[in-house]
Motif scaffolding. Sequence first.
Motif, short mmCIF file in Angstrom:
data_model
loop_
_atom_site.label_atom_id
_atom_site.label_comp_id
_atom_site.label_asym_id
_atom_site.label_seq_id
_atom_site.Cartn_x
_atom_site.Cartn_y
_atom_site.Cartn_z
N GLY A 209 4.84 -5.11 -2.93
CA GLY A 209 5.41 -4.18 -1.97
C GLY A 209 6.92 -4.27 -1.86
N VAL A 214 2.79 -1.70 -10.89
CA VAL A 214 1.49 -2.32 -11.16
C VAL A 214 1.52 -3.00 -12.53
N GLN A 236 0.11 -8.48 0.54
CA GLN A 236 1.13 -7.49 0.89
C GLN A 236 2.35 -8.16 1.53
N LYS A 249 6.54 -0.45 -0.43
CA LYS A 249 5.23 0.21 -0.53
C LYS A 249 4.17 -0.64 0.15
N TYR A 251 0.36 -1.29 -0.22
CA TYR A 251 -0.77 -1.07 -1.12
C TYR A 251 -2.06 -0.91 -0.31
N GLU A 255 -6.42 -0.59 -3.96
CA GLU A 255 -5.49 -1.08 -4.98
C GLU A 255 -5.56 -2.60 -5.09
#
Length: 293
Positions: A209, A214, A236, A249, A251, A255
């Motif tokens: 994050g 990925v 995270q 971000k 997730y 994910e």
Amino acid sequence: MAKTIQRKPEWLKIDLVSGDKFENFKEIKSMMRSKTLHTVCEEAKCPNIHECWANRTATFMILGDICTRACRFCAVKTGLPTELDRAEPERVAEAAEQMGLRHCVVTSVARDDLADGGASIFADTILALRKRLPMCGVEVLIPDFMGRAESLYAVLDAKPDILNHNVETVERLSDRVRSKAKYRRSLELLERSKAYAPNIRTKSSIMIGVGETVDEVLATMDDLRSVGCDIMTIGQYLQPTKQHLYVEKYYTPDEFAMLKEEGKKRGFAHVESGPLVRSSYHAHEQVESARGT
């Protein structure tokens, strides 16, 4: 242009404990204060503190509460430590005994001011735990000791069950996210550990994050497997204060589930992957899972 602040999604909401579990939480907090011990649960503002303490588990943080590094993701205080507490290992062991732990996790601040980086205190803590709780699993989450092999070997000679060292993020972002630590040096530490003590499980963690892709996370998995890393955790990143890195971000749980499957495909003995996962989250369950493979 002003930075867009990401809104925290529903799946990151934390339920506080109540009833008997809240009493456990208060008891653990009181014990830590009475023995003047620190935990990474508090110092790093871990989101799982209520759950873990309610279940009578905690990650002890030795070598004080002031870190000589200033990583941009970490809430632990930064500065120049003023002392070294040689009695700390015994107090940790006493607390672990009172808690009746089956698996004990010990981590530390970085102590670049010490010649051995604090390795001797890690070793003494492992030995004190073995003496008081011979059936308890012992996991250590160590700093990189600035690459000193002799410091790593001193910890391994005390025979922890798991040697944990976190790469924290993908290689491209390592210099921006971490202070003084180097991605390749972290991999070298894990590789040295396997070569020196092949029967001791190795473990590492990344937080996602902070701007990685990925594909970069998958490449990090491959790097960790290439040095024999047995256990991996993925969680995270959560911004602890406004002065720390922004969350790029959040997730989704799906994910994280996908990343867990990718890790399993690569041969990790265990992968713990989820929004609130931290390096020592459900550590005992991780060990049991890894032993079953």
